[in-house]
Design a protein around this motif. Sequence first.
Motif, mmCIF file in Angstrom:
data_model
loop_
_atom_site.group_PDB
_atom_site.id
_atom_site.type_symbol
_atom_site.label_atom_id
_atom_site.label_comp_id
_atom_site.label_asym_id
_atom_site.label_seq_id
_atom_site.Cartn_x
_atom_site.Cartn_y
_atom_site.Cartn_z
ATOM 1 N N ALA A 31 0.814 -1.217 0.000
ATOM 2 C CA ALA A 31 0.000 0.000 0.000
ATOM 3 C C ALA A 31 0.844 1.262 0.000
ATOM 4 C CB ALA A 31 -0.930 0.009 1.224
ATOM 5 N N MET A 32 2.033 1.191 0.611
ATOM 6 C CA MET A 32 2.823 2.408 0.742
ATOM 7 C C MET A 32 4.298 2.082 0.992
ATOM 8 S SD MET A 32 2.334 5.540 3.509
ATOM 9 C CE MET A 32 0.868 6.213 2.703
ATOM 10 N N VAL A 33 5.171 2.879 0.388
ATOM 11 C CA VAL A 33 6.593 2.902 0.745
ATOM 12 C C VAL A 33 6.831 4.217 1.475
ATOM 13 C CG1 VAL A 33 8.959 3.032 -0.111
ATOM 14 C CG2 VAL A 33 7.353 1.411 -1.142
ATOM 15 N N GLU A 34 7.243 4.133 2.738
ATOM 16 C CA GLU A 34 7.346 5.331 3.571
ATOM 17 C C GLU A 34 8.732 5.974 3.538
ATOM 18 O OE1 GLU A 34 5.802 5.339 7.464
ATOM 19 O OE2 GLU A 34 4.085 4.044 7.038
ATOM 20 N N THR A 35 9.658 5.387 2.771
ATOM 21 C CA THR A 35 11.057 5.770 2.942
ATOM 22 C C THR A 35 11.728 6.204 1.647
ATOM 23 O OG1 THR A 35 11.525 3.392 2.821
ATOM 24 C CG2 THR A 35 11.458 4.396 5.017
ATOM 25 N N VAL A 36 11.060 6.986 0.836
ATOM 26 C CA VAL A 36 11.695 7.542 -0.369
ATOM 27 C C VAL A 36 12.580 8.708 0.065
ATOM 28 C CG1 VAL A 36 11.288 8.754 -2.535
ATOM 29 C CG2 VAL A 36 9.845 6.808 -1.912
ATOM 30 N N ASP A 37 13.902 8.551 -0.137
ATOM 31 C CA ASP A 37 14.817 9.571 0.378
ATOM 32 C C ASP A 37 15.693 10.210 -0.690
ATOM 33 O OD1 ASP A 37 16.432 7.421 -0.126
ATOM 34 O OD2 ASP A 37 17.168 7.184 1.933
ATOM 35 N N ASP A 38 15.507 9.837 -1.960
ATOM 36 C CA ASP A 38 16.196 10.558 -3.027
ATOM 37 C C ASP A 38 15.496 10.284 -4.357
ATOM 38 O OD1 ASP A 38 17.146 8.070 -4.055
ATOM 39 O OD2 ASP A 38 19.013 8.240 -2.940
ATOM 40 N N GLU A 39 15.862 11.055 -5.379
ATOM 41 C CA GLU A 39 15.205 10.938 -6.681
ATOM 42 C C GLU A 39 15.470 9.589 -7.328
ATOM 43 O OE1 GLU A 39 16.079 14.218 -9.231
ATOM 44 O OE2 GLU A 39 15.275 15.729 -7.842
ATOM 45 N N LYS A 40 16.647 9.040 -7.109
ATOM 46 C CA LYS A 40 17.002 7.751 -7.714
ATOM 47 C C LYS A 40 16.033 6.654 -7.286
ATOM 48 C CE LYS A 40 20.720 4.305 -7.913
ATOM 49 N NZ LYS A 40 22.071 3.934 -7.404
ATOM 50 N N ILE A 41 15.771 6.552 -5.990
ATOM 51 C CA ILE A 41 14.878 5.491 -5.519
ATOM 52 C C ILE A 41 13.453 5.761 -5.979
ATOM 53 C CG2 ILE A 41 14.171 6.366 -3.240
ATOM 54 C CD1 ILE A 41 15.454 2.831 -4.027
ATOM 55 N N ALA A 42 13.067 7.039 -6.050
ATOM 56 C CA ALA A 42 11.738 7.373 -6.570
ATOM 57 C C ALA A 42 11.605 6.926 -8.021
ATOM 58 C CB ALA A 42 11.487 8.872 -6.449
ATOM 59 N N ASN A 43 12.625 7.165 -8.813
ATOM 60 C CA ASN A 43 12.584 6.774 -10.227
ATOM 61 C C ASN A 43 12.533 5.257 -10.386
ATOM 62 O OD1 ASN A 43 12.753 9.484 -10.889
ATOM 63 N ND2 ASN A 43 14.963 9.439 -11.253
#
Length: 246
Positions: free
Chosen positions: A104-116
Amino acid sequence: MAASAAMKGAASLALRSVLHRVSQAAERSGRRPDQVKVVAVSKTKPVCLLREVYDAGHRCFGENYVQELVEKAPQLPEDTEWHFIGHLQSNKVKTLINGVPNLAMVETVDDEKIANHLDRAVGNLGRKPLKVLVQVNTSGEETKSGVEPSGCLELAKHVSENCPNLEFSGLMTIGNIDYTSTPENFKTLANCRSEVCKALGISEEQCELSMGMSSDFELAIEMGSTIVRIGSTLFGAREYPSKQTN
């Protein structure tokens, strides 16, 4: 095994106690209890304890490690709402997205690379957009993951504008190194939310604040938290039979 057996039956009782405390803290903050989500964090705990909490009516669970989540998810019913709350490495993104259809959710996006990476993995799978939180390092500790408070707006904008398969849903913080937080940590995250919401043109009610764990969740709720991550208070102290990896 003995420790797990001793917890049998205690987890559902602990859940009732936690929900009561959450309800009281929510009322002190001027909100309804249903405006605060409890993520039951079962790191290192056997599925039988999760099932006990599930059978008591709880549906939202969280894990810190990809492999543990991928192993546990199929063992609970499909209506379980899973949150990933640990540090996510880019080489584990595909495993997480493919292995947990009801993530349902990833709570730990900490930079653009992981978001991409998350955006591509979700898009390739063709599932509905995945809710994500931007993790903010509110304590300024070098050992902590999370974007600096001054950078949370830029990352939130990146997710909102450049990741069509992700849904920016708010902000998250861990707090201090000993997993307790101070009012300053919570104030910092609340201030970040105000800045982000103003820039993105959304209401603060649309922007979650995930802050507070077993040791400090009542204070966090009183200071505006909408998601609390409760582990040891529900399931007892963590057990580490062997070294875990993401």
